[in-house]
Scaffold this motif. Sequence first.
Motif, short mmCIF file in Angstrom:
data_model
loop_
_atom_site.label_atom_id
_atom_site.label_comp_id
_atom_site.label_asym_id
_atom_site.label_seq_id
_atom_site.Cartn_x
_atom_site.Cartn_y
_atom_site.Cartn_z
N GLN A 83 1.20 -1.13 -0.23
CA GLN A 83 0.18 0.10 -0.30
C GLN A 83 0.64 1.09 -0.25
O GLN A 83 1.91 1.51 0.21
CB GLN A 83 -0.89 -0.08 1.21
CG GLN A 83 -0.26 -0.17 2.09
CD GLN A 83 -1.22 -0.27 3.84
OE1 GLN A 83 -1.81 -0.38 3.45
NE2 GLN A 83 -0.33 0.34 4.64
N ALA A 84 0.27 2.24 -0.71
CA ALA A 84 1.41 3.70 -0.37
C ALA A 84 0.47 4.42 -0.04
O ALA A 84 -0.73 4.84 0.41
CB ALA A 84 0.37 4.12 -2.25
N ILE A 107 -0.46 5.51 -8.09
CA ILE A 107 -0.80 4.18 -7.65
C ILE A 107 -1.85 3.43 -7.87
O ILE A 107 -1.59 2.63 -8.09
CB ILE A 107 -1.23 4.64 -6.13
CG1 ILE A 107 0.32 5.76 -5.36
CG2 ILE A 107 -1.07 3.85 -5.19
CD1 ILE A 107 1.58 4.95 -5.43
N GLU A 108 -3.00 3.86 -8.47
CA GLU A 108 -3.83 3.21 -8.84
C GLU A 108 -3.48 2.31 -10.20
O GLU A 108 -3.37 1.65 -10.21
CB GLU A 108 -4.62 4.02 -9.28
CG GLU A 108 -6.02 5.06 -8.26
CD GLU A 108 -6.64 3.43 -7.95
OE1 GLU A 108 -7.01 2.62 -8.39
OE2 GLU A 108 -7.45 4.38 -6.38
N ASP A 166 1.89 -6.00 9.48
CA ASP A 166 1.62 -7.41 8.28
C ASP A 166 1.91 -6.26 6.88
O ASP A 166 1.92 -7.74 5.75
CB ASP A 166 0.56 -7.82 8.64
CG ASP A 166 0.68 -8.82 10.19
OD1 ASP A 166 1.76 -9.41 10.35
OD2 ASP A 166 -0.35 -9.83 10.05
N LYS A 167 2.69 -5.59 7.07
CA LYS A 167 2.27 -4.57 5.23
C LYS A 167 3.55 -4.04 4.91
O LYS A 167 4.01 -3.92 5.79
CB LYS A 167 1.11 -4.19 4.98
CG LYS A 167 -0.32 -4.34 5.65
CD LYS A 167 -1.26 -4.20 3.98
CE LYS A 167 -2.54 -4.69 3.82
NZ LYS A 167 -3.81 -4.14 5.34
N THR A 168 3.95 -4.57 3.83
CA THR A 168 5.56 -3.13 3.06
C THR A 168 4.51 -2.34 2.65
O THR A 168 3.73 -2.04 1.43
CB THR A 168 5.63 -3.72 1.65
OG1 THR A 168 6.72 -4.54 3.17
CG2 THR A 168 6.76 -2.84 1.66
N SER A 169 4.40 -1.07 3.49
CA SER A 169 3.81 0.60 2.64
C SER A 169 5.38 1.40 2.73
O SER A 169 6.37 1.50 2.31
CB SER A 169 3.21 1.20 4.41
OG SER A 169 2.55 0.13 4.94
N VAL A 170 4.49 2.71 1.32
CA VAL A 170 6.42 3.16 1.29
C VAL A 170 4.37 5.02 1.43
O VAL A 170 3.75 4.92 1.20
CB VAL A 170 5.78 3.52 -0.57
CG1 VAL A 170 5.01 3.18 -1.06
CG2 VAL A 170 6.56 4.37 -0.83
#
Length: 301
Positions: A83-84, A107-108, A166-170
């Motif tokens: 997710q961003a 992002i979309e 539990d996520k990788t976010s930017v």
Amino acid sequence: MAENRIEDNREGTIIRLQGGFYDVMTPQGEIRSRARGNFRKRGISPVVGDEVVLHIESETGYILEVKDRQNFLVRPPVANIDQALLVVSAAEPDFSAHLLDRFLVLIEAKEIQPIIILTKMDLLQGEAEQHVSEAIAAYRTIGYQVIETSSETLTGVESVRPLLKDKTSVLAGQSGVGKSSLLNALEPSLALETSHISKALGRGRHTTRHVTLMPLGDGLIADTPGFSNLDFPHEMELEELRWCFPEFVALQDDCKYRGCLHLNEPGCAVKQAVEAHEIMSSRYTNYGMFVEEIKNRTRRY
Ligand SMILES: Nc1nc2c(ncn2[C@@H]2O[C@H](COP(=O)(O)OP(=O)(O)OP(=O)(O)O)[C@@H](O)[C@H]2O)c(=O)[nH]1
Ligand SMILES: [Mg+2]
Ligand SMILES: [Zn+2]
């Protein structure tokens, strides 16, 4: 011998690029690594977020393999994102629906989940207050999650933490909107460098200079340098753009023509919704500007 070799190979995630080295986080700790010589020849350029296989020799890692990417952003360069967090400030710099729409399109297009983070809510006053709160409501109506924060008063900051689990976010956003400040507010021990935006535009404006992936809130989050010149939506086809506005997508079956680009076609449900104030006029205006940019870019080649 073969057994030894297996023990020396480890998997990990690139968390930082520094002075020609890749810092790789593995279950046994961070390993300073080099890319194997022939990556460049094969057209592979490892980036932060890449899952890699390392061979370890006297405490230095050698990246043997970069695993297939789930997704990849060119700017900021980071891979495998869930997710961003699109960071826009309520003030200083002024809230910009135009910039927000650019980030959202980017992002979309990658089919990455966006979350909008409004920063500097403490600085909001006067007429801007109503303008920003109307915009926030409108983006929520589209279906976007919008979180209002202030790293100064810490309002809303804690509601970001559970989203990271539990996520990788930017984090992505213009320089000076408070990306690093938000991370510091969530985790003071990160002690990330932050600073006032200088009035002079141009070089030397970014406080954060490199993409770095950090553990936070039981997930990983990448702080990134802000954007200053905006050349996206790049690499996007005109046909693709209309899929990046969810509220347009929701109506497009009601357009008279299949494949309607919502520009000058008769019987366009999107244009009707704009006229009825059911779609934000700024979204439609920005869509039109992006259409022009894509057309101009296509013409150049
Ligand atoms: N009043 C107020 N100031 C803030 C807030 N968040 C950040 N700032 C200030 O805004 C300035 C820029 O913040 P940074 O965190 O460095 O911005 P950034 O987005 O990381 O910028 P780059 O690293 O250049 O991309 C600093 O002076 C911060 O103190 C906030 O919520 N309220
Ligand atoms: Mg920063
Ligand atoms: Zn249409």
